[in-house]
Design an enzyme around this catalytic site. Sequence first.
Site, PDB file in Angstrom:
ATOM      1  N   HIS A 166      -2.181  -4.855 -10.473  1.00 28.49           N
ATOM      2  CA  HIS A 166      -3.013  -3.783 -11.026  1.00 28.49           C
ATOM      3  C   HIS A 166      -3.276  -4.023 -12.506  1.00 28.49           C
ATOM      4  CE1 HIS A 166      -2.905  -0.804  -7.688  1.00 28.49           C
ATOM      5  NE2 HIS A 166      -1.837  -1.503  -7.359  1.00 28.49           N
TER       6      HIS A 166
ATOM      7  N   GLY B  78      -1.533   2.137  -7.141  1.00 30.10           N
ATOM      8  CA  GLY B  78      -2.227   2.349  -8.405  1.00 30.10           C
ATOM      9  C   GLY B  78      -1.585   3.457  -9.217  1.00 30.10           C
TER      10      GLY B  78
ATOM     11  N   CYS C 162       0.858  -1.180   0.000  1.00 29.28           N
ATOM     12  CA  CYS C 162       0.000   0.000   0.000  1.00 29.28           C
ATOM     13  C   CYS C 162       0.892   1.228   0.000  1.00 29.28           C
ATOM     14  CB  CYS C 162      -0.936   0.011   1.200  1.00 29.28           C
ATOM     15  SG  CYS C 162      -2.025   1.464   1.250  1.00 29.28           S
TER      16      CYS C 162
ATOM     17  N   GLU D 273     -10.152  -0.292  -5.623  1.00 32.97           N
ATOM     18  CA  GLU D 273      -9.122  -1.017  -4.898  1.00 32.97           C
ATOM     19  C   GLU D 273      -9.634  -2.381  -4.460  1.00 32.97           C
ATOM     20  OE1 GLU D 273      -5.767  -0.034  -1.492  1.00 32.97           O
ATOM     21  OE2 GLU D 273      -7.229   1.489  -2.103  1.00 32.97           O
TER      22      GLU D 273
ATOM     23  N   CYS E 281      -4.734   5.943  -4.303  1.00 37.47           N
ATOM     24  CA  CYS E 281      -4.083   4.637  -4.244  1.00 37.47           C
ATOM     25  C   CYS E 281      -2.656   4.815  -4.737  1.00 37.47           C
ATOM     26  CB  CYS E 281      -4.834   3.618  -5.099  1.00 37.47           C
ATOM     27  SG  CYS E 281      -4.067   1.976  -5.110  1.00 37.47           S
TER      28      CYS E 281
END
Length: 269
Positions: free
Chosen positions: A151, A212, A74, A200, A209
């Site tokens: 992703h 991301g 994260c 997410e 994010c």
Amino acid sequence: MRVDFTKMHGLGNDFVVLDARAAPLPAMDEATARAIADRRTGIGCDQLILLEPSDTADFRMRIFNHDGSEVEACGNASRAVALLHGSAARVETSGGVIAVEPRNGGASVDMGEPRFDWDAIPVAYAMDTLRMPVGWEGLEAPGAVNVGNPHVIFFVPDTDAIPLGEIGPEIESDPLFPERINVNIATIVDRQHIRLRVWERGAGLTRACGTGACATAVHAMRRGLVEREVTVTLPGGDLEIAWDEGNRIHMTGPATESFRGSFEWGDFA
């Protein structure tokens, strides 16, 4: 057992941080993480962050999504943890060891090297992850990148025009992605700027994010659409992403401590 916590956020992506580096806490499980993260009956957060001792880095960071599932990485939480720690550190995650450094009310994070092989994402069968021969309801030919977590990225003329709250869950749980997937919808503004919205995995629509932003920027760079340093604008604000010549991704952006408190472990266990 009374447990202290710190509530933090990065561009509105919010976290409850529990620090078990000096004194251990009871074992964290999916049900407890989900109960703490519940915004109506718990403390409330997008992700629960658990800091623990590490044998391979300065400390370990474990990440539990709003639904209680444990995930590998994260980016926004990494910046928040850097701010909380107060100095540069190497941090063990399930997605690999990252380097964090507090900076100007936020942090810079060395997110490591991206992975592009189909089995590193992973996807269910061999394919080119630069332009995948798949699509969902008009979203076609995405790319896929693993930046500690998986992703999929779609480029569209207007990211706000896509009903991400409807199509995000469908793509996240598609059998093509055996470990589920984070869904990124991006618009190239110019060669230094990307606009991005993210569904997410395990958390849903999010204001920001970090992984991301990293995955989307690197994928746009691979396709030659942007320079090697870009600003990624999410609903919560901007992140600066760079992909250096040594193949490492660097993310810089803000992080904020909201408040501190404590709770009885038995109320959520």
